[in-house]
Motif scaffolding. Sequence first.
Motif, PDB file in Angstrom:
ATOM      1  N   ARG A 311      -1.986  57.488   3.535  1.00 36.03           N
ATOM      2  CA  ARG A 311      -3.223  58.255   3.688  1.00 36.03           C
ATOM      3  C   ARG A 311      -4.128  58.092   2.493  1.00 36.03           C
ATOM      4  O   ARG A 311      -5.333  57.972   2.639  1.00 36.03           O
ATOM      5  CB  ARG A 311      -2.887  59.732   3.864  1.00 36.03           C
ATOM      6  CG  ARG A 311      -2.531  60.015   5.290  1.00 36.03           C
ATOM      7  CD  ARG A 311      -2.321  61.485   5.473  1.00 36.03           C
ATOM      8  NE  ARG A 311      -1.315  61.670   6.491  1.00 36.03           N
ATOM      9  CZ  ARG A 311      -0.538  62.727   6.575  1.00 36.03           C
ATOM     10  NH1 ARG A 311      -0.647  63.695   5.687  1.00 36.03           N
ATOM     11  NH2 ARG A 311       0.336  62.816   7.536  1.00 36.03           N
ATOM     12  N   ASP A 314      -5.848  54.823   2.709  1.00 37.32           N
ATOM     13  CA  ASP A 314      -6.876  54.880   3.746  1.00 37.32           C
ATOM     14  C   ASP A 314      -8.102  55.664   3.294  1.00 37.32           C
ATOM     15  O   ASP A 314      -9.233  55.297   3.587  1.00 37.32           O
ATOM     16  CB  ASP A 314      -6.306  55.517   5.015  1.00 37.32           C
ATOM     17  CG  ASP A 314      -5.882  54.458   6.005  1.00 37.32           C
ATOM     18  OD1 ASP A 314      -6.359  53.313   5.866  1.00 37.32           O
ATOM     19  OD2 ASP A 314      -5.093  54.764   6.907  1.00 37.32           O
ATOM     20  N   ASN A 315      -7.854  56.771   2.578  1.00 41.52           N
ATOM     21  CA  ASN A 315      -8.989  57.573   2.117  1.00 41.52           C
ATOM     22  C   ASN A 315      -9.882  56.780   1.182  1.00 41.52           C
ATOM     23  O   ASN A 315     -11.089  56.998   1.127  1.00 41.52           O
ATOM     24  CB  ASN A 315      -8.492  58.829   1.404  1.00 41.52           C
ATOM     25  CG  ASN A 315      -7.987  59.863   2.404  1.00 41.52           C
ATOM     26  OD1 ASN A 315      -8.348  59.803   3.584  1.00 41.52           O
ATOM     27  ND2 ASN A 315      -7.151  60.772   1.959  1.00 41.52           N
ATOM     28  N   THR A 318     -11.553  53.450   3.318  1.00 35.45           N
ATOM     29  CA  THR A 318     -12.537  53.782   4.358  1.00 35.45           C
ATOM     30  C   THR A 318     -13.482  54.880   3.859  1.00 35.45           C
ATOM     31  O   THR A 318     -14.101  55.582   4.630  1.00 35.45           O
ATOM     32  CB  THR A 318     -11.853  54.263   5.660  1.00 35.45           C
ATOM     33  OG1 THR A 318     -11.171  55.487   5.395  1.00 35.45           O
ATOM     34  CG2 THR A 318     -10.866  53.252   6.189  1.00 35.45           C
ATOM     35  N   PHE A 418     -12.432  48.603  11.213  1.00 35.83           N
ATOM     36  CA  PHE A 418     -12.742  50.030  11.334  1.00 35.83           C
ATOM     37  C   PHE A 418     -14.063  50.360  10.632  1.00 35.83           C
ATOM     38  O   PHE A 418     -14.907  51.073  11.154  1.00 35.83           O
ATOM     39  CB  PHE A 418     -11.581  50.827  10.730  1.00 35.83           C
ATOM     40  CG  PHE A 418     -11.734  52.316  10.760  1.00 35.83           C
ATOM     41  CD1 PHE A 418     -11.718  53.007  11.964  1.00 35.83           C
ATOM     42  CD2 PHE A 418     -11.873  53.041   9.590  1.00 35.83           C
ATOM     43  CE1 PHE A 418     -11.838  54.389  11.998  1.00 35.83           C
ATOM     44  CE2 PHE A 418     -11.990  54.424   9.605  1.00 35.83           C
ATOM     45  CZ  PHE A 418     -11.973  55.100  10.817  1.00 35.83           C
ATOM     46  N   LEU A 536      -8.483  50.615  18.419  1.00 36.84           N
ATOM     47  CA  LEU A 536      -7.857  49.785  17.400  1.00 36.84           C
ATOM     48  C   LEU A 536      -6.769  50.599  16.736  1.00 36.84           C
ATOM     49  O   LEU A 536      -7.000  51.728  16.319  1.00 36.84           O
ATOM     50  CB  LEU A 536      -8.905  49.369  16.372  1.00 36.84           C
ATOM     51  CG  LEU A 536      -8.418  48.554  15.182  1.00 36.84           C
ATOM     52  CD1 LEU A 536      -8.064  47.144  15.609  1.00 36.84           C
ATOM     53  CD2 LEU A 536      -9.502  48.510  14.112  1.00 36.84           C
ATOM     54  N   LEU A 538      -4.582  51.306  13.604  1.00 38.63           N
ATOM     55  CA  LEU A 538      -4.548  51.004  12.179  1.00 38.63           C
ATOM     56  C   LEU A 538      -3.084  51.059  11.761  1.00 38.63           C
ATOM     57  O   LEU A 538      -2.513  52.134  11.638  1.00 38.63           O
ATOM     58  CB  LEU A 538      -5.380  52.028  11.394  1.00 38.63           C
ATOM     59  CG  LEU A 538      -6.852  52.136  11.804  1.00 38.63           C
ATOM     60  CD1 LEU A 538      -7.554  53.224  11.015  1.00 38.63           C
ATOM     61  CD2 LEU A 538      -7.568  50.813  11.617  1.00 38.63           C
TER      62      LEU A 538
ATOM     63  N   ARG B  41      -4.807  64.804  15.290  1.00 39.28           N
ATOM     64  CA  ARG B  41      -5.587  65.190  14.119  1.00 39.28           C
ATOM     65  C   ARG B  41      -6.547  64.071  13.733  1.00 39.28           C
ATOM     66  O   ARG B  41      -6.254  62.904  13.997  1.00 39.28           O
ATOM     67  CB  ARG B  41      -4.654  65.452  12.926  1.00 39.28           C
ATOM     68  CG  ARG B  41      -4.272  66.901  12.726  1.00 39.28           C
ATOM     69  CD  ARG B  41      -3.164  67.038  11.705  1.00 39.28           C
ATOM     70  NE  ARG B  41      -1.955  66.382  12.177  1.00 39.28           N
ATOM     71  CZ  ARG B  41      -1.290  65.473  11.475  1.00 39.28           C
ATOM     72  NH1 ARG B  41      -1.704  65.104  10.288  1.00 39.28           N
ATOM     73  NH2 ARG B  41      -0.206  64.920  11.966  1.00 39.28           N
ATOM     74  N   GLN B  43      -7.831  61.568  11.157  1.00 43.87           N
ATOM     75  CA  GLN B  43      -7.281  61.034   9.924  1.00 43.87           C
ATOM     76  C   GLN B  43      -8.386  60.550   8.994  1.00 43.87           C
ATOM     77  O   GLN B  43      -8.462  60.950   7.857  1.00 43.87           O
ATOM     78  CB  GLN B  43      -6.324  59.884  10.242  1.00 43.87           C
ATOM     79  CG  GLN B  43      -5.558  59.388   9.055  1.00 43.87           C
ATOM     80  CD  GLN B  43      -4.459  60.356   8.677  1.00 43.87           C
ATOM     81  OE1 GLN B  43      -3.613  60.698   9.486  1.00 43.87           O
ATOM     82  NE2 GLN B  43      -4.493  60.819   7.446  1.00 43.87           N
ATOM     83  N   ASN B  44      -9.238  59.677   9.511  1.00 45.90           N
ATOM     84  CA  ASN B  44     -10.325  59.142   8.687  1.00 45.90           C
ATOM     85  C   ASN B  44     -11.580  58.952   9.516  1.00 45.90           C
ATOM     86  O   ASN B  44     -11.495  58.736  10.720  1.00 45.90           O
ATOM     87  CB  ASN B  44      -9.943  57.779   8.102  1.00 45.90           C
ATOM     88  CG  ASN B  44      -9.024  57.908   6.923  1.00 45.90           C
ATOM     89  OD1 ASN B  44      -7.837  57.695   7.031  1.00 45.90           O
ATOM     90  ND2 ASN B  44      -9.579  58.297   5.794  1.00 45.90           N
ATOM     91  N   SER B  53     -10.619  57.602  13.107  1.00 44.60           N
ATOM     92  CA  SER B  53      -9.210  57.303  13.393  1.00 44.60           C
ATOM     93  C   SER B  53      -8.444  58.609  13.541  1.00 44.60           C
ATOM     94  O   SER B  53      -8.626  59.543  12.772  1.00 44.60           O
ATOM     95  CB  SER B  53      -8.603  56.399  12.313  1.00 44.60           C
ATOM     96  OG  SER B  53      -8.314  57.128  11.159  1.00 44.60           O
ATOM     97  N   ASN B  55      -4.682  60.611  14.255  1.00 46.15           N
ATOM     98  CA  ASN B  55      -3.240  60.512  14.158  1.00 46.15           C
ATOM     99  C   ASN B  55      -2.642  61.124  15.414  1.00 46.15           C
ATOM    100  O   ASN B  55      -2.791  62.315  15.670  1.00 46.15           O
ATOM    101  CB  ASN B  55      -2.763  61.257  12.909  1.00 46.15           C
ATOM    102  CG  ASN B  55      -1.305  60.998  12.617  1.00 46.15           C
ATOM    103  OD1 ASN B  55      -0.519  60.741  13.527  1.00 46.15           O
ATOM    104  ND2 ASN B  55      -0.944  61.054  11.352  1.00 46.15           N
TER     105      ASN B  55
END
Lengths: 726, 80
Positions: A311, A314-315, A318, A418, A536, A538, B41, B43-44, B53, B55
């Motif tokens: 996570r 990813d944070n 993105t 993304f 998509l 991830l 949830r 996520q991003n 995105s 989850n």
Amino acid sequence: MKMNTMCDVCELNASAKLKKLGDAADRSDYTIALAGNPNTGKSTVFNALTGLKQHTGNWPGKTVVRAEGSFSYDGRKFKIVDLPGTYSLLSTSEDEEVARDFVLFGKPDVTVVVVDASRLQRNLSLVLQILEITPRVVLCLNLMDEARRHHITIDVRTLSRDLGIPVVAASARSKEGIPELLKTVHQMATGSVWPSKKTVLHTPDKTGRAIDEVAHALSELDPALPNTRWLAMRLMEEDSSIITALQKEELSPKIDEEKLKPVLELASTYREELGDTYRNDLVEAIYARSAQIVKGSVASDTSQRSFRVDRAIDNIVTHKIWGFPIMFLLLGIVLWITIVGANYPSQWLSGLLLGNIYPFLKSGAQSLNFPWWLSGFLIDGVYMSTAWVVSVMLPPMAIFFPLFTLLEDFGYLPRVAFNLDRIFKTAGAHGKQALTMTMGFGCNAAGVVATRIINSPREKLIAILTNNFSLCNGRWPTQILLATIFLGALASHGGAQVIPVLAVVCVAVLGILFTFFTSWLLSNTLLKGASSFFTLELPPYRPPKLWQTLYTSFIDRTLIILGRAVVFAAPAGAIIWLISNINVSGQSVALWLIQGLDPVGLFIGLNGVILLAYIVAIPANEIVIPTILMLTALVVGSTGVGNEAGVLFEASDSQVAVLLQAGGWTTLTAVNVMLFSLLHNPCSTTIYTIYKETGSRKWTTVATLLPVLYGVIVCFLCTRIWNYFS
Amino acid sequence: MHLGLLQKGQTAVVTGLSPACRKEVRQRLLDLGFVKGAEIRVQNISPLNDPVSYNIYNTLISLRRNDAANVLIEIKEQNV
């Protein structure tokens, strides 16, 4: 936690009975199908079993065409078929059809379903669907190492009992569990282990009754027909390949078109009545069963602390502000390493191939009394152009592709898709085009092949037609050489290094803009339509296996592409030599052509030499610069370098500058050639690949001519604007 | 309430798919696990605000906002 001892990995262990045959075996005793969701390491399992180095990318939908391999174990030969990764077998996509039809019609002796141990519940959906078709299934619980890292424990025995099939825990990357998997597959294939019972899905009232009744109608026609429930489900979905197979008596000699008719009518009545409820009920039943199974066999750390790293990455990648800069930075780093790193091996290779081997061949030909035209044609023409392509193209590809593959295996590329999807959506294209576009920076032919991951035909075609705007490896050397010689000279001492790199990056970014623009243009004209549904996955980040990556990307991509380039470059060298040495009415064919092309060339700020070079270099972009140099030398006459007609040669930057300036080049010419190098027809390898992928002459023609049209317009405009301001 | 409106930090449960949803989209969403009862949830969110995105069943699936509107949800809990 079970550690991998040397003995587990050692091939002398249980897998000593394993003999990898690659894809060489044509006859086999048993057929094994390999199925699984995308991103479960299915291809890694395939490689571990067969020893084939199939590239396994960490992005969904990589194996679109099924791969076959074989191995022999305990004296028996097994053929193994790697099916496309799918989430389900219920839908109509091409991947699912291939997988579904093979499990049903291919009648594999064993179907190995590979699942991700840390995502068992989701993955069980496919397992349950396959169990509806055949009970001869072995479950490979892969990625156990990741599951352990995420504090997920799985009771393999309970899982095996609940599903009624053997379950093998494995981590295919480190070969853990592969010997056990082989043994289990062997046991099931030879009949010493049998699946114990069939898991029946409990579909709610109406849907369940519909399936039962259609299945019953099929059993009445032929009581011996296996898996009638699955066939009934397919008839409810109006699956044409199943209907045809039944009509043609392929599945049962007792069922033909006439007898099937009432069954089809029954199915269609239920279909009308149930509508969307049917599929909802079915999928819900599958998920409910999965949840039930998982409850009994999986214990996990519910706080999910271990997913934090994923996570956090990813944070960052993105991130609203940092997402894009990081993307460009990574691309920049990859290009920088490629450009700088390729210099040394390039110099070494050209020293070897052009400096040492070339004189050796020449003197050898002389001592063997070759006539001048034969040694000229073979050594100066064919050998030299091949040597150029190898020395200029091999090093950057051998650096770029592994770096790219590392990013791919790590799982970063889907994040690029993304981040960029919004722009592609506006252009009417597919988000996964970001992946194929990035791939194009390495090689456009590879980029075109990669478009197979795009499901929608319209959007796939857009991705194919625009891939050429990704500046490929073959064109980087041209860009760098010209930027260094002509633009670096403009800058003061400090800027001499930065300006050329910036200029090349600008050209690459211009290419990206042309990709967006052309996608948008096509979506609004020839390929009208709105951007389709886009999903998509991830995938989780996975530490790439460095050495394996270097090896496979070198074998898979670099050598194959280089091989094709050499095949095309050799004849190009022959043609260059011929047109420079065949005289018609007092001068060489090349000079006639150059004089004929000069007016057109000069009109758009290029010249006849450049146009001719681009025509001759259609087979391989790499030989554009050497061809230009050689032809310029031919026009200008003796300049001290390259004194023989039609011979490609190696010269230092300053010699090149002198030669080109003698040929009438200005800074504007260099800028235009850089632009034209971005915007011209794809190389013949790519054109051929486009034809193979689209199967259409029309689209191959569009893909070939559209960039040329852009190139002519852009160079013309650039020249007018430049002249206006200077 | 549909998935397009779910905020970061909220947890929701899928209650079904919109009846207006096209057949291919419905099939694909079901295949990906957007099934009644699934916990979901955000996520991003992509830097350009779309796609998002989610989850779901321990997997990150990204959907464009207009496609996400096909997934009907019920908010379960509100974390900050």
